[in-house]
Scaffold this motif. Structure first.
Motif, PDB file in Angstrom:
ATOM      1  N   CYS A  95       0.849  -1.192   0.000  1.00  0.00           N
ATOM      2  CA  CYS A  95       0.000   0.000   0.000  1.00  0.00           C
ATOM      3  C   CYS A  95       0.892   1.253   0.000  1.00  0.00           C
ATOM      4  O   CYS A  95       2.047   1.214   0.413  1.00  0.00           O
ATOM      5  N   ASP A  97       0.583   3.710   1.869  1.00  0.00           N
ATOM      6  CA  ASP A  97       0.624   4.286   3.215  1.00  0.00           C
ATOM      7  C   ASP A  97       2.062   4.632   3.622  1.00  0.00           C
ATOM      8  O   ASP A  97       2.942   3.770   3.605  1.00  0.00           O
ATOM      9  N   GLY A 120      -4.174   0.860  -1.109  1.00  0.00           N
ATOM     10  CA  GLY A 120      -4.907  -0.356  -0.761  1.00  0.00           C
ATOM     11  C   GLY A 120      -4.307  -1.624  -1.350  1.00  0.00           C
ATOM     12  O   GLY A 120      -4.958  -2.663  -1.374  1.00  0.00           O
ATOM     13  N   HIS A 147      -2.139  -4.293   4.707  1.00  0.00           N
ATOM     14  CA  HIS A 147      -1.669  -3.922   6.051  1.00  0.00           C
ATOM     15  C   HIS A 147      -2.821  -3.517   6.955  1.00  0.00           C
ATOM     16  O   HIS A 147      -3.900  -3.137   6.486  1.00  0.00           O
ATOM     17  N   CYS A 150      -5.532   0.182   7.360  1.00  0.00           N
ATOM     18  CA  CYS A 150      -5.364   0.726   6.004  1.00  0.00           C
ATOM     19  C   CYS A 150      -6.489   1.733   5.705  1.00  0.00           C
ATOM     20  O   CYS A 150      -7.672   1.398   5.811  1.00  0.00           O
ATOM     21  N   ALA A 151      -6.103   2.936   5.312  1.00  0.00           N
ATOM     22  CA  ALA A 151      -7.096   3.985   5.044  1.00  0.00           C
ATOM     23  C   ALA A 151      -7.969   3.614   3.849  1.00  0.00           C
ATOM     24  O   ALA A 151      -9.172   3.912   3.824  1.00  0.00           O
TER      25      ALA A 151
HETATM   26 ZN    ZN Z   1      -3.222   1.209   3.194  1.00  0.00          ZN
END
Ligand code: ZN
Length: 221
Positions: A95, A97, A120, A147, A150-151
């Motif tokens: 991801c 992130d 994602g 992960h 995760c947003a």
């Molecule tokens: Zn994420």
């Protein structure tokens, strides 16, 4: 042997023992390496001086100026230290992130890794092709990660966000299917069947950096 020589020998042996303890213990060696790496980043990275936790007043102009300054210094070094030929043997999908630092997960990912990052950890046809290209270039392990916290996953579960980010959400909804699609690509299928390639799945614990390896997706083989 004089008393002085005896002391010198004793201290010398102690130093050698300490150095050996560090070199022989993978954990001590790892901690020392991490300390040196982070010290290096502290020297090189001035953006980290801005305290984003408590002060977000930094402007885009200030950030860009710092980014340019940093690149000027970095690119000025390439002539002195030419790039060596590298042959990645691992490809990781992760991801985007910013808390996930692949080098903190598995060591120096600059050398033997291809890193593909998407919001994602989705595998659209473009990423599938990229990973296939990596396999053709000699990659022997493809690690597909997701992960915790995760947003993008949180957005997928939020009706309002789903409306706002339809493209990435629809890819997220299809994440499993896209993996199956990737596994079914002839290059990948044949390399796996021949034992030349392994496709691993893991969920990264965002807090601890631990890779929790998951069973291969059913139907993927
Ligand atoms: Zn994420």
């Amino acid at each position: 042997m004089t008393k002085k020589a005896g002391w010198a020998l004793g201290i010398g042996l102690l130093v050698v023992a300490l150095v050996l303890a560090v070199v022989m213990s993978p954990r001590a060696e790892f901690i020392m390496g991490g300390a040196l790496v982070n010290l290096g980043y502290r020297f090189q990275d001035r953006l980290s001086k801005f305290d984003f936790e408590h002060d977000e007043s930094i402007t885009p102009d200030q950030i860009w100026t710092e980014l340019e300054r940093q690149n000027e210094l970095a690119s000025g070094m390439r002539g002195l230290f030419p790039r060596t030929v590298r042959h990645p043997v691992v490809a990781i999908l992760a991801c985007m992130d910013a808390r996930i630092d692949t080098s903190e997960l598995v060591g120096d990912t600059r050398r033997y890794y291809y890193i593909v990052r998407t919001a994602g950890s989705v595998l659209s046809p473009a990423e599938q092709e990229m990973l296939e290209l990596a396999v053709l270039n000699g990659v022997k392990i493809v690690l597909l990660t997701t992960h915790t916290d995760c947003a993008a996953e949180a957005a997928a579960a939020d009706p309002e966000a789903r409306e706002r980010f339809p493209a990435v959400i629809s890819l997220l909804d299809e994440r499993e299917r896209r993996i199956e699609e990737f596994m079914a690509r002839p290059t990948i299928r044949d390399a796996v069947a021949a034992g030349e390639l392994q496709v691993k799945h893991a969920r990264i614990d965002t807090t601890t950096d631990r890779l929790v390896v998951e069973e291969v997706h059913p139907g993927a083989h």
